[in-house]
Design an enzyme around this catalytic site. Structure first.
Site, PDB file in Angstrom:
ATOM      1  N   LYS A 194       0.524  -1.372  -0.125  1.00 17.71           N
ATOM      2  CA  LYS A 194       0.361  -0.171   0.137  1.00 17.71           C
ATOM      3  C   LYS A 194       0.532   1.276   0.006  1.00 17.71           C
ATOM      4  CE  LYS A 194      -3.481   2.218   2.677  1.00 17.71           C
ATOM      5  NZ  LYS A 194      -4.525   2.541   3.838  1.00 17.71           N
ATOM      6  N   LYS A 247      -1.925  -1.746  -3.772  1.00 18.74           N
ATOM      7  CA  LYS A 247      -3.628  -1.101  -3.822  1.00 18.74           C
ATOM      8  C   LYS A 247      -2.745   0.565  -3.681  1.00 18.74           C
ATOM      9  CE  LYS A 247      -6.148   2.505  -0.294  1.00 18.74           C
ATOM     10  NZ  LYS A 247      -6.278   2.050   1.272  1.00 18.74           N
TER      11      LYS A 247
HETATM   12  C1  PBG Z   1      -7.186   3.749   5.800  1.00 21.55           C
HETATM   13  C2  PBG Z   1      -7.939   3.494   4.463  1.00 21.55           C
HETATM   14  C3  PBG Z   1      -7.889   4.143   3.634  1.00 21.55           C
HETATM   15  C4  PBG Z   1      -7.923   3.989   2.469  1.00 21.55           C
HETATM   16  C5  PBG Z   1      -8.177   2.423   2.029  1.00 21.55           C
HETATM   17  N1  PBG Z   1      -7.904   2.155   3.296  1.00 21.55           N
HETATM   18  C6  PBG Z   1      -7.095   5.585   4.035  1.00 21.55           C
HETATM   19  C7  PBG Z   1      -5.981   5.667   3.266  1.00 21.55           C
HETATM   20  O1  PBG Z   1      -4.984   5.032   3.392  1.00 21.55           O
HETATM   21  O2  PBG Z   1      -5.330   7.258   3.897  1.00 21.55           O
HETATM   22  C8  PBG Z   1      -8.308   4.204   0.808  1.00 21.55           C
HETATM   23  C9  PBG Z   1      -8.936   3.573   0.460  1.00 21.55           C
HETATM   24  C10 PBG Z   1      -9.372   4.900  -1.169  1.00 21.55           C
HETATM   25  O3  PBG Z   1      -9.253   5.561  -1.603  1.00 21.55           O
HETATM   26  O4  PBG Z   1     -10.747   4.512  -1.791  1.00 21.55           O
HETATM   27  N2  PBG Z   1      -6.082   3.795   5.867  1.00 21.55           N
END
Ligand code: PBG
Length: 327
Positions: A194, A247
């Site tokens: 991520k 992601k």
């Molecule tokens: C929680 C999380 C996030 C997303 C999924 N889980 C936000 C982030 O990490 O800032 C992003 C999902 C999206 O942008 O659709 N940490």
């Protein structure tokens, strides 16, 4: 002209084109992410994500039914609490917003597969994904709370948990907590790879989870890195993840392919909020064809190696599959 190879031979007819297709997609691979907010009788549109809403628990059922009708069989729930605090206590409260949502969803749609996003950022007053020590997010003390969060979600009815916090060691901590409490058959889908990405902008608006100071670069990955993606993925494999995730999806096809080739776990790709909002905005301006674009984006993730596709367009994609636009 004596050409031996004429690739166009296989493109001249729709039946044949479909016959020789290399990537096949299926509704059973779709996951829909959904925002649940504290309160009653709420269905409010998220300004930065036209067509996406925050639902209160009592209104969520209408969306779940819609998804089931379209053939989408899995949702991932994000909770938006009424109050946030330093320790993100709403994340692991027995009657927290997402826990209430899981109980209700299990009862209302027992066949729907429920996934819990495990993170603190929607619940902390500072918007970071863990406990602070000074200006730093403290890794090890956060692990305990993440494990508590995962357990409380599973106890409330989540079929799977998906840690998205990017703390080191969270998969092992969550696995241990679930096993100790009798949930050794509950799978963990790890947001293994991520990135610290600007593609999450609209999500933070949706969940009110933008960090109050600084950014997430001390825990989410630097998007210049490829080898590190493999390192993260392999660590999560060792810690007992059942499914890995990359992601965002759209700009990260190379890493979806790499993780797919070098691990043996099922792989999810998350087409995040920014991807959704860009398509919506461009389609609204009349610059692109929304349906064709979302189909093409989805197929690119599957072609790169995704087995599971998490998308705000899940219902629309299912409908496109029904229409035979992709398949
Ligand atoms: C929680 C999380 C996030 C997303 C999924 N889980 C936000 C982030 O990490 O800032 C992003 C999902 C999206 O942008 O659709 N940490």
């Amino acid at each position: 002209m004596e050409l031996i190879h004429r690739p166009r031979r296989l493109r001249g007819n729709q039946v044949l084109r479909k016959m020789v297709r290399e990537t096949r997609v299926d509704k059973s691979s779709l996951v829909y992410p959904m925002f649940i907010i504290e309160g009653t009788n709420i269905k409010e549109e998220i300004p930065s994500m036209e067509g996406q809403y925050r639902y209160s628990v009592d209104r969520m059922e209408e969306k779940l039914a819609e998804l089931c009708d379209a053939g989408v069989s899995a949702v991932m729930l994000f909770g938006i609490p009424a109050h946030k605090d330093e320790a993100g206590s709403g994340a692991y409260a027995q009657d927290g917003i997402v826990q209430k949502a899981f109980r209700k969803a299990k009862e209302a749609c027992p066949d729907l597969y429920l996934i819990g996003d495990v993170c603190m950022c929607e619940y902390t007053s500072h918007g970071h994904c863990g406990l602070l020590r000074g200006q730093e997010v403290d890794n090890d003390s956060t692990l305990e709370l993440l494990a508590e969060t995962a357990l409380s979600q599973v106890q409330a009815g989540a079929d799977m948990v998906a840690p998205s916090d990017m703390m080191d060691g969270r998969v092992a901590a969550i696995r241990q907590m679930l096993d100790q409490n009798g949930y050794n058959s509950t799978p963990i889908m790890s947001y293994a790879v991520k990135f610290a990405s600007s593609f999450y902008g609209p999500f933070r608006d949706a969940a009110g989870s933008a960090p109050a100071f600084g950014d997430r670069k001390s825990y989410q990955m630097d998007f210049h890195n490829r080898r590190e993606a493999l390192k993260e993925a392999m660590m999560d494999v060792k810690e007992g993840a059942d499914i890995l995730m990359v992601k965002p999806a759209m700009a990260y096809g190379d890493l979806i392919r790499q993780v797919k080739d070098q691990t043996s776990l099922p792989l999810a790709a998350y087409s995040v909020s920014g991807e959704y909002s860009m398509v919506k905005a461009a389609a609204k301006a009349g610059f692109i064809d929304e349906e064709r674009i979302l189909c093409e984006m989805a197929v690119s993730a599957y072609r790169a190696g995704a087995d599971i596709y998490i998308t705000y367009f899940a219902k629309e994609l299912a409908e496109c599959m029904d229409k035979g636009m992709i398949g």
